[in-house]
Design an enzyme around this catalytic site. Structure first.
Site, mmCIF file in Angstrom:
data_model
loop_
_atom_site.group_PDB
_atom_site.id
_atom_site.type_symbol
_atom_site.label_atom_id
_atom_site.label_comp_id
_atom_site.label_asym_id
_atom_site.label_seq_id
_atom_site.Cartn_x
_atom_site.Cartn_y
_atom_site.Cartn_z
ATOM 1 N N GLU A 206 0.820 -1.211 0.000
ATOM 2 C CA GLU A 206 0.000 0.000 0.000
ATOM 3 C C GLU A 206 0.854 1.262 0.000
ATOM 4 O O GLU A 206 0.343 2.356 0.240
ATOM 5 C CB GLU A 206 -0.947 -0.004 1.209
ATOM 6 C CG GLU A 206 -1.935 -1.162 1.178
ATOM 7 C CD GLU A 206 -2.985 -1.091 2.280
ATOM 8 O OE1 GLU A 206 -2.979 -0.129 3.064
ATOM 9 O OE2 GLU A 206 -3.807 -2.010 2.352
ATOM 10 N N LYS A 338 -15.888 -1.885 4.544
ATOM 11 C CA LYS A 338 -15.349 -2.150 3.207
ATOM 12 C C LYS A 338 -16.517 -2.694 2.401
ATOM 13 O O LYS A 338 -16.957 -3.827 2.633
ATOM 14 C CB LYS A 338 -14.248 -3.203 3.269
ATOM 15 C CG LYS A 338 -12.965 -2.771 3.983
ATOM 16 C CD LYS A 338 -12.089 -3.991 4.244
ATOM 17 C CE LYS A 338 -10.656 -3.620 4.581
ATOM 18 N NZ LYS A 338 -9.892 -4.817 5.049
HETATM 19 P P1 PGA Z 1 -6.684 -6.161 2.696
HETATM 20 O O1 PGA Z 1 -6.185 -5.494 4.044
HETATM 21 O O2 PGA Z 1 -7.318 -5.153 1.846
HETATM 22 O O3 PGA Z 1 -5.420 -6.747 2.111
HETATM 23 O O4 PGA Z 1 -7.624 -7.264 3.105
HETATM 24 C C1 PGA Z 1 -6.594 -4.253 4.511
HETATM 25 C C2 PGA Z 1 -6.902 -4.323 5.983
HETATM 26 O O5 PGA Z 1 -6.670 -5.374 6.632
HETATM 27 O O6 PGA Z 1 -7.437 -3.375 6.542
HETATM 28 ZN ZN ZN Z 2 -7.548 -4.854 8.616
#
Ligand code: PGA
Ligand code: ZN
Length: 438
Positions: A206, A338
């Site tokens: 990231e 998410k």
């Molecule tokens: P991921 O991780 O998008 O790789 O699942 C992001 C997070 O754990 O917040």
């Molecule tokens: Zn997370």
């Protein structure tokens, strides 16, 4: 009402160079909405799963089957529906794929479609997405406080350290602009420290610095040193936020810290993290225990929930039922939102409402696999949830989301920023900002 005329899925590529699903939703009047599915690397076992083609080509990551879902069943069902009826659209998607993990259509197909419909409805109403979200959900818009990664670890950095995200938040900033400025200073200060210690080794998934550390705590110490080098007193304007992502190294109550070559049980893990909370100005901690460790998460929340934000990510997978269950259990006091974990916009919003109704925090979040899609900047603002997690402070798939917030700030005015005052339930907020009215 403006009906959906056409839905078109196409293959595009994400920040890891993997294929993903983009959807265009075109209305009868020619107005269009577009969205792209993100992809996680440290995924919860109960989140909606992406449909991937498997096989040898593209390392099994192909999305042709997901595109067939979009261009076939989804397009024929949604064509003619009112784009402004997000619930109706999402319900129709759920009826097409009632499987708990959306593995028939694929979560990548459903989330890109659902978000593209939301974009089309906003465009049709002549409103920016954040305003449309606020107007249709009834929440007051506000510019969120960012959580920004300085070091990336865990599944995002070849498991070089066990802990996944070492982040900062700048709740003492008076504007979103000021958060960006302070973060830039801390990010480069961290790079300078890595360089001077002979440990500069590029960046993780990231965009945070690659964590060349000998222990997990060394990363934390280095982060504190970076905050100080940037001229800040840790715990005042700038605080620390961690995503432990414990499901990546913990199962059945055993936690294997590979970097330190030791294994802890659930209470050992709680004590370790509790020690960090005592020693460092940590305001927020995500997935402190594994997704299967309910007792551990409840115990952690009982001991520390009054002084730190405890976020469920893999533990709650943006699922409203799991949030309500956790609220009853006394596990966590905040949820990561998410939308692709849920699979549709309406389910993401329902989870947000479940969190808010009990005074929980709700942090809209990106995935580690991202694109130029800026939907989450608008969702975080429109829902007024107060927090946004996007990843680091480099690379365009991250910066485009912070930059979008700056554009929204121009429209909303800097008074709409949630910072400069305490977030509920944080010890640093009570200590440093107790006289500031919420
Ligand atoms: P991921 O991780 O998008 O790789 O699942 C992001 C997070 O754990 O917040
Ligand atoms: Zn997370």
């Amino acid at each position: 009402m403006t009906a959906i005329r056409e839905i078109k899925g196409r293959r595009v590529w994400d920040s890891r160079g993997r294929p993903t699903v983009e959807v265009d939703v075109i209305l009868e009047n020619g107005v269009m909405g577009r969205a792209i599915a993100p992809a996680g690397a440290s995924r919860g076992t109960r989140e909606a799963v992406d449909r991937r083609d498997g096989g040898d080509a593209l390392r099994g990551q192909g999305v042709q089957a997901a595109l067939r879902s979009v261009n076939g069943a989804i397009a024929s069902t949604l064509t003619g529906m009112d784009a402004a009826d997000q619930r109706g659209v999402d319900q129709a998607i759920l009826e097409l794929d009632p499987s708990p993990l959306k593995d028939t259509l694929g979560g990548n197909a459903t989330v890109a479609t659902s978000l593209a419909v939301l974009h089309a409805a906003a465009a049709d109403a002549g409103r920016p997405l954040w305003q449309h979200v606020s107007g249709t959900t009834g929440f007051s818009p506000s510019l969120p406080l960012p959580e920004i990664q300085i070091f990336g670890g865990g599944a995002h950095a070849g498991r070089r350290v066990d802990i996944q995200d070492f982040m900062i938040m700048v709740p003492g900033a008076g504007s979103f602009d000021e958060v960006m400025e302070v973060t830039s200073e801390v990010y480069f200060a961290a790079g300078d420290i890595m360089k001077s210690r002979g440990k500069l080794a590029g960046v993780a998934d990231e965009g945070g610095w690659w964590p060349v550390f000998d222990s997990n705590e060394e990363a934390l110490e280095t982060l504190i040193a970076a905050i100080e080098k940037a001229g800040e007193k840790p715990g005042e304007r700038v605080v620390v936020s961690l995503d432990i992502a414990a499901s990546e190294f913990g199962r059945d109550g055993r936690y294997r810290l590979a970097l330190e070559d030791r294994e802890l049980d659930s209470s050992g893990m709680i004590d370790l993290l509790g020690g960090w909370l005592d020693s460092y100005p940590i305001a927020s901690i995500e997935d402190p225990l594994a997704e299967d460790d309910t007792l551990g998460t409840v115990e952690f929340t009982r001991r520390f929930g009054n002084r730190v934000q405890i976020i469920g990510d893999d533990y709650l997978v943006t699922n409203a039922d799991l949030v309500r269950e956790a609220q009853k259990d006394g596990a966590c006091n905040a949820v990561l939102i998410k939308v692709n974990q849920a699979g549709t916009v309406s389910e993401g919003f329902e989870t947000f409402r479940a969190a808010q109704s009990k005074g929980w925090g709700a942090i809209v979040s990106a995935r580690s696999g991202e694109t130029e899609d800026v939907s989450i900047s608008h969702l975080a603002t429109g829902l007024g949830g107060g927090q946004l997690k996007v990843g680091s402070f480099t690379r365009s798939e991250r910066m485009i989301k912070w930059n979008e917030c700056l554009r929204i700030q121009d429209a909303l005015g800097s008074a709409a920023f949630v910072g400069g005052r305490p977030l509920a339930n944080t010890w640093w907020g009570q200590r440093n900002y107790k006289d500031t009215a919420l």
